[in-house]
Design an enzyme around this catalytic site. Structure first.
Site, PDB file in Angstrom:
ATOM      1  N   LYS A  41       0.915  -1.311  -0.018  1.00 59.61           N
ATOM      2  CA  LYS A  41      -0.047  -0.052  -0.089  1.00 59.61           C
ATOM      3  C   LYS A  41       0.933   1.049   0.131  1.00 59.61           C
ATOM      4  O   LYS A  41       0.419   2.350  -0.397  1.00 59.61           O
ATOM      5  CB  LYS A  41      -0.931   0.137   1.212  1.00 59.61           C
ATOM      6  CG  LYS A  41      -2.238  -0.953   1.061  1.00 59.61           C
ATOM      7  CD  LYS A  41      -3.271  -0.221   0.292  1.00 59.61           C
ATOM      8  CE  LYS A  41      -4.656  -1.111   0.392  1.00 59.61           C
ATOM      9  NZ  LYS A  41      -5.392  -0.515  -0.799  1.00 59.61           N
ATOM     10  N   SER A 292       0.562  -9.913  -0.565  1.00 61.80           N
ATOM     11  CA  SER A 292       0.586  -8.206  -0.445  1.00 61.80           C
ATOM     12  C   SER A 292       0.929  -7.598   0.849  1.00 61.80           C
ATOM     13  O   SER A 292       1.021  -6.414   1.045  1.00 61.80           O
ATOM     14  CB  SER A 292      -0.905  -8.094  -0.974  1.00 61.80           C
ATOM     15  OG  SER A 292      -1.874  -8.712   0.039  1.00 61.80           O
TER      16      SER A 292
END
Length: 318
Positions: A41, A292
């Protein structure tokens, strides 16, 4: 990519001989759990915030996040010397809240889901006039996330398929755009939690509305509705989408912990779950799985372990 290249890590793309033997394919793990702030992110947040004009930056930053975007925004804002205020769901793991505060952001815990935190953040934006940095529905954020794909293609140019975890779709949209621009032969497959399948439903045409109830251990992809900007890109460039259960996600978390000595979060394990539990055909293929994020709540390890046992029973996996 140049805007953020000195601000983020170039994460490893690694193999596991155990995983290859188990799946019958060549599976490569893109270890974004080793990224700054513990997740991909930061790439999108950094790209967006570093591109703000002085006038936009001067108004301060507001964001909403289930946890990982919050840390990316807080770090990027600190790099530019901008105050940030971030709205997070009450159920956000304490580890993510603490890390976000550490990077200097003001935290507001509100609502039970990302959508509720998002609504509160928008109200604050209107009231204060701050600059909003969306977790996924923003072209510069998507472009930042797309650098994951560019790195993967640089690290291994002949991948056949990339499996990408999906919440609102910023990572999937950004990676799909990047991959199809440079090597359209590579298949892009989105992986969503069965308990929060909003983007999957839109993609398959089974439900085009916002979900009323969502529940999954993968809190990083716990959203009720895909992005308005992300979904048209996903529909155009993504080859397929699948869902995985919490049991399958937990099995993959425990695999990474036991075999790879790495603790990953639920969202981070979703793409691996799709490969390990045969939601996509990986045998004989070179397949990249985006791990992720690694910001798991250690207190939930007993839950992951119990659900992992259920997955083994359901799938007869070792």
């Amino acid at each position: 990519m140049e805007r953020i290249s000195h601000q983020v890590h170039r994460t490893p793309l690694k193999q596991s001989s155990t995983l290859n033997a188990f799946t019958g394919g060549e599976v490569y793990l893109k270890m974004e759990n080793l990224q700054r702030t513990g997740s991909f992110k930061v790439r999108g947040a950094m790209n967006k915030i570093m591109s703000l004009s002085e006038e936009e930056a001067g108004r301060g930053i507001i964001a909403a996040s289930a946890g990982n975007h919050a840390q990316g925004v807080a770090l990027a804002a600190a790099k530019r010397g901008i105050p940030s205020k971030i709205f997070m769901p009450k159920r956000t793991p304490s580890t993510k809240v603490a890390a976000t505060k550490h990077y200097g952001a003001e935290i507001v815990l509100t609502g039970d889901t990302y959508q509720e935190a998002y609504g509160a953040a928008l109200e604050e934006k209107i009231k204060k006039g701050s600059t909003y940095v969306h977790a996924f529905d923003d072209h510069k954020v998507m472009a930042g996330q797309g650098t994951v794909a560019l790195e993967m293609l640089q690290q291994l140019s002949d991948l056949d398929m990339i499996l990408v975890p999906v919440g609102g779709g910023g990572l999937l949209a950004g990676m799909a755009l990047a991959v199809k621009a440079f090597n359209p032969r590579v298949q892009i497959v989105g992986v969503q939690a069965l308990g929060a399948p909003a983007t999957y439903n839109f993609f398959t045409g089974s439900n085009k509305g916002s979900l009323e109830h969502v529940h999954t251990i993968a809190d990083g992809i716990l959203v009720k509705k895909p992005g308005e900007l992300t979904f048209p890109i996903i529909r155009k460039y993504v080859d397929d989408m699948v869902t995985v259960t919490d049991e399958e996600i937990s099995y993959s978390i425990m695999f990474m912990l036991q075999r790879e000595k790495t603790l990953v979060e639920g969202a981070g394990a979703a793409s691996l779950a799709a490969a390990m539990c045969q939601k996509v055909k990986v045998q004989g293929k070179k397949v990249g799985c985006v791990i992720s994020g690694g910001n798991a709540d250690p207190s939930k390890i007993p839950v992951y372990r119990d659900l992992s046992k259920m997955a083994r029973q359901l799938h007869h996996i070792v």
